[in-house]
Design a protein around this motif. Structure first.
Motif, PDB file in Angstrom:
ATOM      1  N   ASP A  33       0.844  -1.316  -0.126  1.00  0.00           N
ATOM      2  CA  ASP A  33      -0.030  -0.072  -0.070  1.00  0.00           C
ATOM      3  C   ASP A  33       0.749   1.230  -0.028  1.00  0.00           C
ATOM      4  O   ASP A  33       2.043   1.104   0.286  1.00  0.00           O
ATOM      5  CB  ASP A  33      -0.934   0.154   1.186  1.00  0.00           C
ATOM      6  CG  ASP A  33      -1.838  -0.796   1.121  1.00  0.00           C
ATOM      7  OD1 ASP A  33      -2.376  -1.521   0.225  1.00  0.00           O
ATOM      8  OD2 ASP A  33      -2.481  -1.201   2.299  1.00  0.00           O
ATOM      9  N   GLU A  34       0.143   2.391  -0.582  1.00  0.00           N
ATOM     10  CA  GLU A  34       1.003   3.577  -0.374  1.00  0.00           C
ATOM     11  C   GLU A  34       1.298   3.931   1.193  1.00  0.00           C
ATOM     12  O   GLU A  34       0.596   3.773   2.153  1.00  0.00           O
ATOM     13  CB  GLU A  34      -0.010   5.037  -0.835  1.00  0.00           C
ATOM     14  CG  GLU A  34       0.944   5.566  -1.769  1.00  0.00           C
ATOM     15  CD  GLU A  34       0.027   6.418  -2.834  1.00  0.00           C
ATOM     16  OE1 GLU A  34      -0.535   7.262  -2.035  1.00  0.00           O
ATOM     17  OE2 GLU A  34      -0.275   6.131  -3.911  1.00  0.00           O
ATOM     18  N   GLU A  35       2.292   4.406   1.406  1.00  0.00           N
ATOM     19  CA  GLU A  35       2.985   4.857   2.900  1.00  0.00           C
ATOM     20  C   GLU A  35       2.615   3.488   3.770  1.00  0.00           C
ATOM     21  O   GLU A  35       2.303   3.750   4.688  1.00  0.00           O
ATOM     22  CB  GLU A  35       2.015   6.006   3.433  1.00  0.00           C
ATOM     23  CG  GLU A  35       2.990   6.537   4.489  1.00  0.00           C
ATOM     24  CD  GLU A  35       2.021   7.698   4.877  1.00  0.00           C
ATOM     25  OE1 GLU A  35       0.801   7.534   5.115  1.00  0.00           O
ATOM     26  OE2 GLU A  35       2.572   8.723   5.354  1.00  0.00           O
ATOM     27  N   ASP A  36       3.530   2.488   3.233  1.00  0.00           N
ATOM     28  CA  ASP A  36       3.515   1.364   3.993  1.00  0.00           C
ATOM     29  C   ASP A  36       4.655   0.472   3.557  1.00  0.00           C
ATOM     30  O   ASP A  36       5.615   0.938   2.940  1.00  0.00           O
ATOM     31  CB  ASP A  36       2.240   0.525   3.584  1.00  0.00           C
ATOM     32  CG  ASP A  36       1.693  -0.572   4.621  1.00  0.00           C
ATOM     33  OD1 ASP A  36       2.480  -0.669   5.578  1.00  0.00           O
ATOM     34  OD2 ASP A  36       0.517  -1.009   4.614  1.00  0.00           O
ATOM     35  N   VAL A  37       4.905  -0.755   4.087  1.00  0.00           N
ATOM     36  CA  VAL A  37       5.940  -1.451   4.304  1.00  0.00           C
ATOM     37  C   VAL A  37       5.738  -3.010   4.153  1.00  0.00           C
ATOM     38  O   VAL A  37       4.541  -3.403   4.813  1.00  0.00           O
ATOM     39  CB  VAL A  37       6.666  -1.208   5.270  1.00  0.00           C
ATOM     40  CG1 VAL A  37       6.284  -1.265   6.833  1.00  0.00           C
ATOM     41  CG2 VAL A  37       8.264  -2.104   5.249  1.00  0.00           C
ATOM     42  N   GLY A  92       6.333  -2.177  11.917  1.00  0.00           N
ATOM     43  CA  GLY A  92       5.889  -1.004  12.278  1.00  0.00           C
ATOM     44  C   GLY A  92       5.184  -0.037  11.408  1.00  0.00           C
ATOM     45  O   GLY A  92       4.672  -0.345  10.388  1.00  0.00           O
ATOM     46  N   LEU A  93       5.244   1.155  11.716  1.00  0.00           N
ATOM     47  CA  LEU A  93       4.322   2.235  11.042  1.00  0.00           C
ATOM     48  C   LEU A  93       5.266   3.063  10.360  1.00  0.00           C
ATOM     49  O   LEU A  93       6.015   3.818  10.565  1.00  0.00           O
ATOM     50  CB  LEU A  93       3.645   3.003  12.028  1.00  0.00           C
ATOM     51  CG  LEU A  93       2.515   3.842  11.553  1.00  0.00           C
ATOM     52  CD1 LEU A  93       1.232   3.482  10.880  1.00  0.00           C
ATOM     53  CD2 LEU A  93       1.938   4.902  12.508  1.00  0.00           C
ATOM     54  N   VAL A  94       4.827   3.275   8.728  1.00  0.00           N
ATOM     55  CA  VAL A  94       5.273   4.217   7.886  1.00  0.00           C
ATOM     56  C   VAL A  94       4.671   5.416   8.137  1.00  0.00           C
ATOM     57  O   VAL A  94       3.310   5.661   7.821  1.00  0.00           O
ATOM     58  CB  VAL A  94       5.184   3.504   6.501  1.00  0.00           C
ATOM     59  CG1 VAL A  94       6.026   4.614   5.680  1.00  0.00           C
ATOM     60  CG2 VAL A  94       6.095   2.360   6.431  1.00  0.00           C
ATOM     61  N   MET A  95       5.181   6.681   8.320  1.00  0.00           N
ATOM     62  CA  MET A  95       4.664   7.879   8.175  1.00  0.00           C
ATOM     63  C   MET A  95       5.721   8.897   7.568  1.00  0.00           C
ATOM     64  O   MET A  95       6.739   9.017   7.903  1.00  0.00           O
ATOM     65  CB  MET A  95       4.610   8.576   9.634  1.00  0.00           C
ATOM     66  CG  MET A  95       3.588   7.989  10.466  1.00  0.00           C
ATOM     67  SD  MET A  95       1.983   7.829   9.947  1.00  0.00           S
ATOM     68  CE  MET A  95       1.385   9.468  10.622  1.00  0.00           C
ATOM     69  N   ASP A  96       5.057   9.323   6.458  1.00  0.00           N
ATOM     70  CA  ASP A  96       5.829  10.226   5.208  1.00  0.00           C
ATOM     71  C   ASP A  96       7.226   9.159   5.172  1.00  0.00           C
ATOM     72  O   ASP A  96       7.238   8.182   4.507  1.00  0.00           O
ATOM     73  CB  ASP A  96       6.131  11.600   5.861  1.00  0.00           C
ATOM     74  CG  ASP A  96       4.958  12.339   6.212  1.00  0.00           C
ATOM     75  OD1 ASP A  96       4.223  12.142   5.458  1.00  0.00           O
ATOM     76  OD2 ASP A  96       4.947  12.980   7.301  1.00  0.00           O
ATOM     77  N   GLU A 118       8.894   3.570  11.813  1.00  0.00           N
ATOM     78  CA  GLU A 118       8.892   3.664  13.273  1.00  0.00           C
ATOM     79  C   GLU A 118       8.875   2.126  13.561  1.00  0.00           C
ATOM     80  O   GLU A 118       8.061   1.213  13.382  1.00  0.00           O
ATOM     81  CB  GLU A 118       7.828   4.403  14.007  1.00  0.00           C
ATOM     82  CG  GLU A 118       8.087   4.577  15.427  1.00  0.00           C
ATOM     83  CD  GLU A 118       6.956   5.296  15.995  1.00  0.00           C
ATOM     84  OE1 GLU A 118       7.233   6.557  16.011  1.00  0.00           O
ATOM     85  OE2 GLU A 118       6.129   4.808  16.765  1.00  0.00           O
ATOM     86  N   ASN A 131       9.911   2.191  19.277  1.00  0.00           N
ATOM     87  CA  ASN A 131       9.670   3.480  18.656  1.00  0.00           C
ATOM     88  C   ASN A 131      10.755   4.199  18.091  1.00  0.00           C
ATOM     89  O   ASN A 131      10.636   5.068  17.770  1.00  0.00           O
ATOM     90  CB  ASN A 131       8.815   4.388  19.287  1.00  0.00           C
ATOM     91  CG  ASN A 131       7.505   3.746  20.043  1.00  0.00           C
ATOM     92  OD1 ASN A 131       7.579   3.512  21.090  1.00  0.00           O
ATOM     93  ND2 ASN A 131       6.716   3.290  19.311  1.00  0.00           N
TER      94      ASN A 131
END
Ligand SMILES: Cc1cc2nc3c(=O)[nH]c(=O)nc-3n(C[C@H](O)[C@H](O)[C@H](O)COP(=O)(O)OP(=O)(O)OC[C@H]3O[C@@H](n4cnc5c(N)ncnc54)[C@H](O)[C@@H]3O)c2cc1C
Ligand code: FES
Lengths: 407, 105
Positions: free
Chosen positions: B15-19, B56-60, B64, B69
């Motif tokens: 997905d966009e902005e994902d990993v 983890g979470l991709v932001m921009d 993380e 974190n």
């Protein structure tokens, strides 16, 4: 030369503050004083990924030297004088400060009448405690854990992993009464039972005795339990003695305002030792005992000491690893709220707590490994954003929480 | 092995902005799709403790770590948030048609 900044308490909070002060370009002396023998190290002091010979330090000693941080270990502050701005030791001359930061942390509660020098009855806070506990674990050994909180359960898991027979004693009717919803506590207890941990809830301890080679616990119901070791996990008390003796206001910890200022001029406090008004919960005064808070407040303290404008609006967050399960709690639930459950296909689960006004206040999740980590992180961001998510979205595991994050 | 481009997945698998996690040759990688629709690859494990970053979470531009974190810029591999202080190794990525490739050697 200026007296600079003195930090009392060389734990993770104090160390973080010291390094961040330098990162922000502070040039005056920094003195970091700690009563333990090691440079600041990571708690929990022993995990399976760590060797037992030395603790995992926040930074090696030479990093303190190169950052011109005067790290004094095995050094205990006995008194502070807020009027003369002095810090006193048992021996040697006092030192002066321009600003003082208290990051004295917390001390585990002990069972009454037990010597702190006991080899078999130990709390779990320092590296030495962890070593002491570890050397009494093993396949032919037995341990009694008093207190079914996070520390008790984590030590229980560690002891089982070493093959030890484990019984956890809890005076309340169930374990983990503080901080997690019942169903999540149930999942953890079930897992511990599968691993062979025995729980005795609702018991009263009459007496604890230590002999040369064993520990005996006498229960109110007449039974006596024996073991090789006993681990005390009945909570911690904030280290407020220095502050109290110096006349600072104490309120469930050293009371600070949102700037981390204590009631005395030029004295600040941060980490496990302080209580503070939580910005995201409308100023409700809280004291947290969590790794993340200690990091965040260490950084915030550095900014406050330097007079940089900033507010700390981070959401309380903690985790606990037990066997292959990870539990995370974000936010503070106050008990009166409505809860919504999100069940994932793999059996992991997050419970959301919504206030009467629909605001997301807290979330608790449990799952194997880091399966819930991403959604817990998003929950935390939603809590920080004071979001009022649709409960139907929360309960639907295929709904992407990221899509409702205000950006 | 002069030209060791390995096919990872179809573009739409991320997905966009994902990993996502990608395991190959006994190693694990993290493959990212940025909000600007570019693709990137790094080592799959956090440099603090060996934790899979794909959880983890991709932001921009940042990933993380799900454990403590720690944050990395996944485009450069730079460690940008405590407690991580060691940078992540990055790998070249190319998109051909609908497929994403990384160069691991
Ligand atoms: C076994 C264990 C497991 C944990 N697991 C988790 C977890 O899974 N998740 C989580 O979020 N949190 C966890 N925590 C909590 C977290 O580690 C603490 O919140 C954090 O370490 C607090 O850091 P601190 O620097 O504020 O205090 P501390 O770590 O208590 O450091 C304070 C230091 O100050 C020193 N000191 C005190 N008084 C003086 C004095 N007068 N003079 C000199 N030095 C002094 C003390 O010796 C101590 O070294 C765990 C804690 C323990 C003990
Ligand atoms: S394992 Fe990634 S930050 Fe600790």
């Amino acid at each position: 030369m200026n007296a600079g900044i003195v930090i009392i308490g060389a734990g993770e909070c104090g160390a973080r503050a010291a390094f961040v002060l330098r990162e922000y370009g502070y040039e005056e002396p920094i003195t970091l004083i700690g009563s333990e023998a090691h440079p600041p190290y990571e708690r929990p002091p022993l995990s399976k990924s760590q060797g037992a010979s030395a603790p995992v330090v926040v930074a090696p000693r030479d990093k303190y030297a190169s950052e011109r941080i005067d790290l004094r270990t095995s050094c205990t502050v006995t008194r502070i004088d807020p009027d003369l701005q002095l810090v006193h030791f048992a021996e040697g001359d006092p030192i002066k400060y321009d600003k003082l930061l208290l990051t004295t942390g917390a001390t585990p509660r002990m069972l009454r009448g037990i010597s702190p020098a006991s080899k078999r009855i130990l709390p779990m806070r320092t590296f030495e405690h962890a070593l002491g506990i570890k050397c009494l674990l093993g396949p032919t050994r037995r341990t009694i854990i008093v207190g079914g909180g996070f520390i008790g359960l984590e030590v229980g898991a560690m002891a089982r992993a070493a093959g030890t027979e484990v019984v956890i004693l809890e005076t309340q009717s169930r374990v983990l009464t503080r901080g997690v919803p019942q169903t999540i506590a149930d999942t953890l207890v079930e897992r511990h039972r599968q691993e062979g941990v025995r729980f005795e809830c609702g018991i009263q301890i009459e007496a604890v005795r230590e002999t040369d080679d064993a520990v005996e616990v006498e229960l109110a119901d007449g039974r006596t339990l024996t073991a090789d070791s006993l681990v005390v996990g009945i909570g911690v008390v904030p280290n407020t003695q220095l502050a109290e003796a110096a006349g600072l206001v104490i309120d469930n910890g050293i009371a600070v305002n949102e700037l981390l200022e204590t009631s005395a001029a030029n004295i600040y406090a941060a980490g496990d030792c302080c209580s503070f008004p939580s910005a995201i919960y409308d100023g409700r005064r809280v004291r947290l005992e969590s790794w993340r808070n200690t990091q965040d407040q260490g950084i915030h303290a550095a900014k406050m000491l330097l007079g940089k404008p900033d507010t700390l609006a981070s959401v309380p967050w903690m985790w606990s690893d037990q066997y292959d399960l990870t539990l995370q709690v974000a936010g503070l639930a106050d008990g009166s709220e409505r809860s919504v459950v999100r069940n994932y296909e793999d059996g992991s689960r997050i419970i959301f707590h919504l206030g009467a006004d629909g605001r997301l206040l807290a979330a608790s999740g449990i799952g194997v490994g880091n399966s819930i980590a991403r959604d817990m992180k998003l929950s935390e961001m939603l809590i920080a954003a004071r979001a009022e998510p649709d409960p139907d979205h929360l309960s639907d595991p295929s709904f992407k929480l990221k899509s409702i994050l205000p950006r | 092995m002069a030209d060791s481009w390995i096919e990872v997945c179809a573009k739409d698998a991320i997905d966009e902005e994902d990993v996502i996690r990608f395991d190959y040759g006994g190693k694990t990688y993290a493959i990212y799709r940025s909000p600007e629709d570019t693709f990137h690859a790094t080592d799959g494990l956090c440099t603090h403790e060996k934790i899979h970053l794909a959880d983890g979470l991709v932001m921009d531009d940042t990933i993380e770590c799900p454990k403590h974190n720690g944050r990395f810029d996944y485009k450069t591999g730079e460690a940008v948030g405590a407690p991580v202080c060691i940078n992540l190794k990055t790998y070249p990525v190319k998109v051909e048609g609908e497929a994403v490739f990384i160069k691991v050697a």
